[in-house]
Design a protein around this motif. Sequence first.
Motif, PDB file in Angstrom:
ATOM      1  N   LYS A  13       1.127  -1.229   0.058  1.00 29.06           N
ATOM      2  CA  LYS A  13       0.242   0.088   0.210  1.00 29.06           C
ATOM      3  C   LYS A  13       0.979   1.142   0.212  1.00 29.06           C
ATOM      4  O   LYS A  13       0.441   1.658  -1.093  1.00 29.06           O
ATOM      5  CB  LYS A  13      -0.880   0.399   1.047  1.00 29.06           C
ATOM      6  CG  LYS A  13      -1.903   0.436   0.563  1.00 29.06           C
ATOM      7  CD  LYS A  13      -3.358   0.172   1.857  1.00 29.06           C
ATOM      8  CE  LYS A  13      -3.012  -0.171   3.210  1.00 29.06           C
ATOM      9  NZ  LYS A  13      -2.595   0.778   3.319  1.00 29.06           N
ATOM     10  N   THR A  14       1.707   1.667   0.376  1.00 27.18           N
ATOM     11  CA  THR A  14       2.890   2.602   1.082  1.00 27.18           C
ATOM     12  C   THR A  14       3.174   2.316  -0.283  1.00 27.18           C
ATOM     13  O   THR A  14       4.173   3.445  -1.238  1.00 27.18           O
ATOM     14  CB  THR A  14       4.140   2.752   2.357  1.00 27.18           C
ATOM     15  OG1 THR A  14       2.571   2.392   3.432  1.00 27.18           O
ATOM     16  CG2 THR A  14       4.465   3.565   2.476  1.00 27.18           C
ATOM     17  N   ASP A  51      -3.613   7.584   2.370  1.00 25.11           N
ATOM     18  CA  ASP A  51      -3.078   6.036   2.754  1.00 25.11           C
ATOM     19  C   ASP A  51      -3.208   5.101   4.209  1.00 25.11           C
ATOM     20  O   ASP A  51      -3.561   5.875   4.900  1.00 25.11           O
ATOM     21  CB  ASP A  51      -1.711   5.677   2.726  1.00 25.11           C
ATOM     22  CG  ASP A  51      -1.004   4.883   2.735  1.00 25.11           C
ATOM     23  OD1 ASP A  51      -1.546   3.120   2.072  1.00 25.11           O
ATOM     24  OD2 ASP A  51       0.689   4.680   3.251  1.00 25.11           O
TER      25      ASP A  51
HETATM   26 MG    MG Z   1       1.909   1.516   4.725  1.00 28.35          MG
END
Ligand code: MG
Length: 265
Positions: A13-14, A51
């Motif tokens: 995700k990051t 995020d």
């Molecule tokens: Mg992350």
Amino acid sequence: MYVALFGNPNTGKTSLFNCLTGSYEYVGNWSGVTVEKKVGVLRQHGVPVVDLPGVYSLQPLSRDEGVATDFLLTEPCSAIVNIVDASQLRRNLHLTVQLLEFGCPVVIALNMVDVAEKRGVKVDAAKLSKYLGVPVIPVIARTGKGTNELVHAVLAAKDKPHPAIAIDYGAEVENAIRRIAEQLPDDVPGNKRWAALQFLEGNERMAAYLHGRFDLSPLAAIREETEQALGYQAAKHIYETRDRWISEAIAVTAIEFEQKPLTLT
Ligand code: MG
Ligand code: GDP
Ligand code: K
């Protein structure tokens, strides 16, 4: 309105957030928790991206995880990017189902395709897209491969009304959903079916959201009656129904091409 990045922990995700936003990243904290809030801007398009903490489900197991659910309950979003680990499809799709039930436009970023292939599994993105009813874009978040296609899909989908999926949970739970939905306010986040399901599952963030707006006891009574009729927790029933739906999704979209031990957990 944000494009919100949802996914299980450690799905990239990051990495994906960094590819999508370049250097426009702003780091702060979510209120009440120590989790950092990362907000950036979609490269060249000026669209804000956020995020969110990694979660396996919208039922939070901790305050930190509650941030992801509270986001859906309190922040209007223009689209959801759901990053899915292709090597852990079964586990990942439980969150996906709950996001598809929410009814905001969803685009799937299918990540870890290289890891899945090393394990002898190839996921057919086109078939998965057809099954889920939303775009599925293969990406390699670590290198940024596929991000341009992903951005196009997000820009095409965002702010467009998107029908929520409706899995059939069987007579008892469907009846409970209908009775709970009848009592929910029209401005409930997502849609009434989603909110009723989340309440039936025992999502404490949903209960907290509804609490104070009105009396929860009639809703709790419906849940109790339903669990009496089922003979076990509604959450278990809902989880298992989704799991069967996901099994079918995997059966029609994931090809095992080598005789290696296969774990799509
Ligand atoms: Mg992350
Ligand atoms: P997050 O926990 O979901 O934010 O995931 P991260 O972005 O921190 O990534 C977790 C780990 O997976 C890191 O070591 C990344 O370099 C790695 N990673 C991310 N995307 C890919 C990918 O497509 N393939 C592989 N093999 N590793 C990846
Ligand atoms: K991580």
